[in-house]
Design an enzyme around this catalytic site. Structure first.
Site, PDB file in Angstrom:
ATOM      1  CE  LYS A 145      56.407  38.126  36.331  1.00 48.01           C
ATOM      2  NZ  LYS A 145      57.873  37.616  36.455  1.00 48.01           N
TER       3      LYS A 145
ATOM      4  CD  GLN B 275      59.511  35.157  38.757  1.00 52.59           C
ATOM      5  OE1 GLN B 275      58.714  35.303  38.021  1.00 52.59           O
ATOM      6  NE2 GLN B 275      60.059  36.459  39.347  1.00 52.59           N
TER       7      GLN B 275
ATOM      8  CG  ASP C 173      61.412  37.262  31.397  1.00 57.18           C
ATOM      9  OD1 ASP C 173      60.551  38.238  31.515  1.00 57.18           O
ATOM     10  OD2 ASP C 173      61.899  36.616  32.508  1.00 57.18           O
TER      11      ASP C 173
END
Lengths: 287, 287
Positions: free
Chosen positions: A50, A94, A117
């Site tokens: 990422k 994460q 997200d």
């Protein structure tokens, strides 16, 4: 006749190029922060890819590392600091988090405007209501792949296998917003093959290698395979396999994503898209 | 054989009785405020019936009246004041609002902890994620009626006709949370009768009198009719009719709600339930 194979790398490149064009119109470089708790090797690889993509695109990427025994309070402190920083537009924690940390509480702590997200309940609710929102990256990428084949989904019957908060549910909400009729299935669903056979669009996101067989697929359906399962190869080593039995499905579908090189690259590209979207919205508000 | 007819008044009374028992355990009397903008006669009747039920149950009910030309700022001011008041646990803004007021902005202004209509995006997102939330009253009432017949919905196929934010979408989310397989249909759905014939549970919420015919219904299905349409009677005057052609459906279904006296009474009872739920949560936090 075999299906059109949807090349995730190619579609991701197209999306990244269009994001690069948008970047030029922003007053400053957007910043993406990824928070990683612990040293799970798979998570480390995801985080690196990422950040690498962000930097290649010209965003500022940074990683906040916390050790595996960091407390919930430690993590909340890191998030609060990132929420407060003007140069950070996107915050991604994460997953999965260690078991001693309440994931829901962490998701709720991220500023919804920086929630790239799309896991904050406020963004989920906006998506649910059909309003503008930051939406989880994987279903966003799936929708782009579907729309590369069929731009108008009005009245299509879409079947989504899996109902997680990260993929299955937001996928269904996105398809509903496109005016598809949507059936959401899951582990308790009975007669799933009959249900799948009705699908003009079939998205599978369960992580069960080879679950979806060729005779589950309606002729000419669009098939999107989100599953990734590591399977031992007879000759030794591992390979990553999808939820769909590809060799069978490719003979029935009109379009299908491979695993790997299908949905995966789109997920990271959509994370970049969300970061730039968040940066644009914040810039507009600050002006 | 004809279906079990689900008596909304009876089930509402059962719910109200159980709420009355809970009230005794609260340290203070919960307060419900209903905000009414304009003088629409139907809205006035709805508001009166909500307040009357609240007072009969022993809650404090109050109505804030604003004239039809009140500005958005006026309404936001009223909501802010109600948000700040310690004695108010539930705030309901009667819909529809006049066209010059942005309904979304108003819904977003209500304190999510007092949002007894379940229309704030944060509550919608919590429901979507399967977490505890204040949920819109009508689908909550429908779920209670369904569960009065069948307590375990795991693996049932539920079809919801209509995808509004107030009924159709939260209904689907509630059924999914109960582990049903859920198909959400709407005005763009093709082949709707074939889809409905798969439903073990069929909920219709579109407001189109007589839409659902007897041959759309799977034998022994549970049928919930949320529709209410005023239809002119041949002999003069009006009657309220549901989405379902009752005389046909009652011969196929295992259980069915009538219109009127079906879902309607449950909606008001669930508003009381939400108000007490909000009061309990606020009391627990303030302790």
């Amino acid at each position: 006749m075999t299906a059109n194979i949807l090349d995730g790398h190619m579609h991701a490149r197209i999306l990244i190029d269009s994001i690069a064009d948008e970047l030029d119109q922003l007053p400053r470089v957007p910043g993406l922060a990824v928070v990683l708790v612990g040293d799970d090797p798979a998570s480390q690889i995801y985080v690196q890819s990422k950040i690498r993509m962000a930097e290649r695109l010209g965003l500022r990427g940074e990683v906040e590392f916390l050790s595996h025994d960091a407390s919930e309070a430690d993590l909340l402190g890191v998030i609060d600091a990132l929420n407060a920083r003007d140069d950070i537009d996107g915050i991604l924690v994460q997953l999965p988090l260690p078991a001693h940390i309440d994931t829901l509480r962490i998701m709720a702590a991220v500023d919804p405007c920086k929630d790239v997200d799309g896991l904050h309940a406020l963004n989920a609710g906006r998506l649910f209501h059909g309003d503008d929102a930051l939406v989880p990256c994987t279903p966003l990428g799936c929708l782009r792949l579907i729309k590369s084949i069929r731009t108008d989904l009005t009245g299509c019957h879409a079947v989504v296998i899996g109902s997680s908060n990260v993929v299955g549910k937001p996928m269904a909400a996105l398809l509903l917003k496109e005016h598809a009729t949507v059936t959401q299935t899951h582990v308790h669903t009975r007669g799933i093959s009959d249900i799948c056979r009705q699908a003009d669009i079939l998205v599978s996101a369960v992580g069960k290698a080879g679950l979806v067989r060729g005779d589950w697929i309606k002729p000419q359906a669009i098939v999107i395979d989100v599953g990734t399962t590591r399977v031992e190869k007879p000759e030794g080593g591992y390979e990553v396999r999808g939820d769909v039995t590809f060799d069978e499905a490719v003979r029935v579908a009109s379009a299908i994503t491979p695993v790997p090189r299908g949905v995966g690259p789109m997920t990271i590209a959509c994370l970049m898209e969300n970061t730039v979207k968040a940066a644009k919205a914040r810039s507009a508000r600050l002006q």
